[in-house]
Design an enzyme around this catalytic site. Structure first.
Site, PDB file in Angstrom:
ATOM      1  N   GLY A   7       0.868  -1.184   0.000  1.00  0.00           N
ATOM      2  CA  GLY A   7       0.000   0.000   0.000  1.00  0.00           C
ATOM      3  C   GLY A   7       0.899   1.226   0.000  1.00  0.00           C
ATOM      4  N   ALA A   8       1.154   1.754  -1.215  1.00  0.00           N
ATOM      5  CA  ALA A   8       2.056   2.912  -1.327  1.00  0.00           C
ATOM      6  C   ALA A   8       1.244   4.201  -1.370  1.00  0.00           C
ATOM      7  CB  ALA A   8       2.933   2.765  -2.569  1.00  0.00           C
ATOM      8  N   ARG A 150      -0.923  11.375  19.753  1.00  0.00           N
ATOM      9  CA  ARG A 150      -1.908  12.472  19.660  1.00  0.00           C
ATOM     10  C   ARG A 150      -2.207  13.021  21.056  1.00  0.00           C
ATOM     11  NH1 ARG A 150      -5.670   9.556  15.127  1.00  0.00           N
ATOM     12  NH2 ARG A 150      -4.761  10.635  13.344  1.00  0.00           N
ATOM     13  N   HIS A 174      -9.114   0.637  18.358  1.00  0.00           N
ATOM     14  CA  HIS A 174      -8.846   1.889  17.640  1.00  0.00           C
ATOM     15  C   HIS A 174     -10.175   2.377  17.069  1.00  0.00           C
ATOM     16  CE1 HIS A 174      -6.647   4.881  15.473  1.00  0.00           C
ATOM     17  NE2 HIS A 174      -7.001   4.415  14.294  1.00  0.00           N
TER      18      HIS A 174
HETATM   19  P1  A3D Z   1      -4.504   5.709   0.510  1.00  0.00           P
HETATM   20  O1  A3D Z   1      -3.669   6.929   0.393  1.00  0.00           O
HETATM   21  O2  A3D Z   1      -5.750   5.611  -0.290  1.00  0.00           O
HETATM   22  O3  A3D Z   1      -3.570   4.448   0.200  1.00  0.00           O
HETATM   23  C1  A3D Z   1      -4.039   3.141   0.123  1.00  0.00           C
HETATM   24  C2  A3D Z   1      -3.220   2.444  -0.953  1.00  0.00           C
HETATM   25  O4  A3D Z   1      -3.576   1.061  -0.933  1.00  0.00           O
HETATM   26  C3  A3D Z   1      -3.495   2.969  -2.369  1.00  0.00           C
HETATM   27  O5  A3D Z   1      -2.274   3.383  -2.964  1.00  0.00           O
HETATM   28  C4  A3D Z   1      -4.085   1.762  -3.080  1.00  0.00           C
HETATM   29  O6  A3D Z   1      -3.747   1.703  -4.445  1.00  0.00           O
HETATM   30  C5  A3D Z   1      -3.466   0.620  -2.280  1.00  0.00           C
HETATM   31  N1  A3D Z   1      -4.165  -0.656  -2.437  1.00  0.00           N
HETATM   32  C6  A3D Z   1      -5.500  -0.898  -2.480  1.00  0.00           C
HETATM   33  N2  A3D Z   1      -5.720  -2.222  -2.631  1.00  0.00           N
HETATM   34  C7  A3D Z   1      -4.506  -2.823  -2.664  1.00  0.00           C
HETATM   35  C8  A3D Z   1      -4.070  -4.173  -2.780  1.00  0.00           C
HETATM   36  N3  A3D Z   1      -4.948  -5.167  -2.879  1.00  0.00           N
HETATM   37  N4  A3D Z   1      -2.755  -4.411  -2.780  1.00  0.00           N
HETATM   38  C9  A3D Z   1      -1.852  -3.411  -2.668  1.00  0.00           C
HETATM   39  N5  A3D Z   1      -2.212  -2.113  -2.550  1.00  0.00           N
HETATM   40  C10 A3D Z   1      -3.510  -1.826  -2.556  1.00  0.00           C
HETATM   41  O7  A3D Z   1      -4.932   5.458   2.040  1.00  0.00           O
HETATM   42  P2  A3D Z   1      -4.072   5.810   3.342  1.00  0.00           P
HETATM   43  O8  A3D Z   1      -2.644   5.458   3.085  1.00  0.00           O
HETATM   44  O9  A3D Z   1      -4.420   7.156   3.822  1.00  0.00           O
HETATM   45  O10 A3D Z   1      -4.710   4.765   4.372  1.00  0.00           O
HETATM   46  C11 A3D Z   1      -4.515   3.371   4.203  1.00  0.00           C
HETATM   47  C12 A3D Z   1      -5.267   2.577   5.272  1.00  0.00           C
HETATM   48  O11 A3D Z   1      -4.717   2.856   6.553  1.00  0.00           O
HETATM   49  C13 A3D Z   1      -6.759   2.918   5.392  1.00  0.00           C
HETATM   50  O12 A3D Z   1      -7.508   1.744   5.656  1.00  0.00           O
HETATM   51  C14 A3D Z   1      -6.810   3.847   6.594  1.00  0.00           C
HETATM   52  O13 A3D Z   1      -8.078   3.861   7.219  1.00  0.00           O
HETATM   53  C15 A3D Z   1      -5.753   3.212   7.460  1.00  0.00           C
HETATM   54  N6  A3D Z   1      -5.196   4.082   8.499  1.00  0.00           N
HETATM   55  C16 A3D Z   1      -5.082   3.539   9.748  1.00  0.00           C
HETATM   56  C17 A3D Z   1      -4.554   4.297  10.766  1.00  0.00           C
HETATM   57  C18 A3D Z   1      -4.434   3.713  12.136  1.00  0.00           C
HETATM   58  O14 A3D Z   1      -4.000   4.370  13.041  1.00  0.00           O
HETATM   59  C19 A3D Z   1      -4.839   2.340  12.363  1.00  0.00           C
HETATM   60  C20 A3D Z   1      -4.139   5.615  10.533  1.00  0.00           C
HETATM   61  C21 A3D Z   1      -4.259   6.126   9.244  1.00  0.00           C
HETATM   62  C22 A3D Z   1      -4.785   5.335   8.220  1.00  0.00           C
END
Ligand code: A3D
Length: 305
Positions: A7-8, A150, A174
């Site tokens: 997940g980049a 935070r 969370h």
């Molecule tokens: P975003 O910037 O959309 O990045 C997600 C990436 O995942 C995108 O680049 C997608 O292309 C990629 N992706 C989707 N499906 C696949 C797959 N099958 N294989 C490989 N890559 C894939 O989102 P983000 O980086 O802001 O957030 C990512 C996740 O982290 C989300 O579910 C958020 O809710 C979560 N998150 C959790 C926290 C915690 O503290 C737990 C904090 C911030 C974000």
């Protein structure tokens, strides 16, 4: 240390940047389904390394072949929240993503410690654990480190003190039921109650619980990523240093704190092989009641998968 990040997106790239900038990892692999994005972000970070005086190597790829030999695999793939959404609204879509990634990790990096970041966090970590079939010490959810930083940030801001002088810990799931431990919170080594009255502490606790939503509301198109990236890096640094630093992590509980069969945020000692120890703090009656509620909320959601 080799760290792969699946997940980049915003969180994955932010974590990669800190891991590389501070050379916490020597080798970092960014994996994503979108062509060009992991390659472009890895190259961009790599080009800054002479300025960081870091020799970290970065690779971006759409193939899981490159995660072979990883010590740690971080999973940040999935859909983030939009305004008005709860973390639990992401359950269905992110479950499918976690299942597909687990199959790849199991085959290509069976010895790795897996840190899950995808929301809803405790449930996705549980799903990853079930799908991988790894030892419970090898599958860890990142959330408490973020919630705790935070809380520390808001306290330091309110009292205008050095962030290094604020100790705080947030336990539980969370989500809205997370439990900032006000009674274990210290400023300059003294209880926070010596600095703030009950009402002020309560409003900082509330702000912490809504910390993610506050940022989602401001950004409108996604959720927080800089502090989450820093939190992932802090966990990997603690694993690498192996100095028994205590960090709150979502882990499989089997009787600790009185809960069984759920992933919940509790204090842990981390080492290169994952969770070394779950630390059982003495909680006040009020804190334990709040943690019970949080555990119940996580259990109900876990049953959905
Ligand atoms: P975003 O910037 O959309 O990045 C997600 C990436 O995942 C995108 O680049 C997608 O292309 C990629 N992706 C989707 N499906 C696949 C797959 N099958 N294989 C490989 N890559 C894939 O989102 P983000 O980086 O802001 O957030 C990512 C996740 O982290 C989300 O579910 C958020 O809710 C979560 N998150 C959790 C926290 C915690 O503290 C737990 C904090 C911030 C974000």
């Amino acid at each position: 240390m080799k760290v792969s990040i699946v997940g980049a997106g915003n969180v994955g790239a932010s974590a990669a940047w800190i891991l590389a900038d501070r050379q916490i990892a020597d080798e970092i692999v960014l994996v994503d389904v979108v062509e060009g994005v992991p390659q472009g972000k890895a190259l961009d970070i790599l080009e800054g390394m002479p300025l960081s005086r870091s020799n970290a190597k970065l690779t971006g790829t759409n193939s899981y072949e490159e995660i072979k030999g990883s010590d740690v695999v971080v999973v940040t793939a999935g859909i983030p929240r939009k305004p008005g959404m709860s973390r639990d609204d992401l359950l269905d879509i992110n479950s499918k993503i976690i299942r597909s990634i687990a199959a790849q990790i199991k085959e290509k990096a069976p010895k790795a410690v897996v840190i899950v970041v995808t929301n809803p966090l405790d449930i996705m970590t549980h799903l990853m654990y079930k799908e991988l079939g790894f030892d419970k010490t090898k599958v860890i959810g990142m959330a408490g480190v973020l919630d705790s930083t935070r809380f520390r940030c808001f306290i330091a801001q309110e009292l205008d003190v050095d962030v290094k002088e604020v100790e705080a810990m947030v336990l539980g799931g969370h989500g809205d039921s997370m439990v900032p431990l006000a009674e274990h919170t210290k400023v300059k080594g003294k209880p926070i109650s010596e600095f703030l009255d009950k009402q002020d502490i309560e409003s900082l606790v509330e702000r912490t619980k809504n910390g993610g939503a506050e940022i989602v509301k401001l950004l409108k198109t996604g959720s927080a990523f800089y502090a989450p990236g820093a939190s992932i890096a802090a966990m990997i640094e603690a694993m690498k240093n192996d100095k028994d630093e205590i960090l709150p992590c979502s882990v499989m509980l089997e009787g600790e704190y009185g809960y069984k069969g759920i992933f919940l945020g509790v204090p842990c000692k981390l080492g290169p092989e994952g969770i070394k120890e779950i630390v059982e703090l003495k909680l006040s009656k009020e804190e334990k009641e709040l943690l019970d509620k949080s555990a119940e909320a996580v259990r109900k959601n876990t049953e959905k998968i």
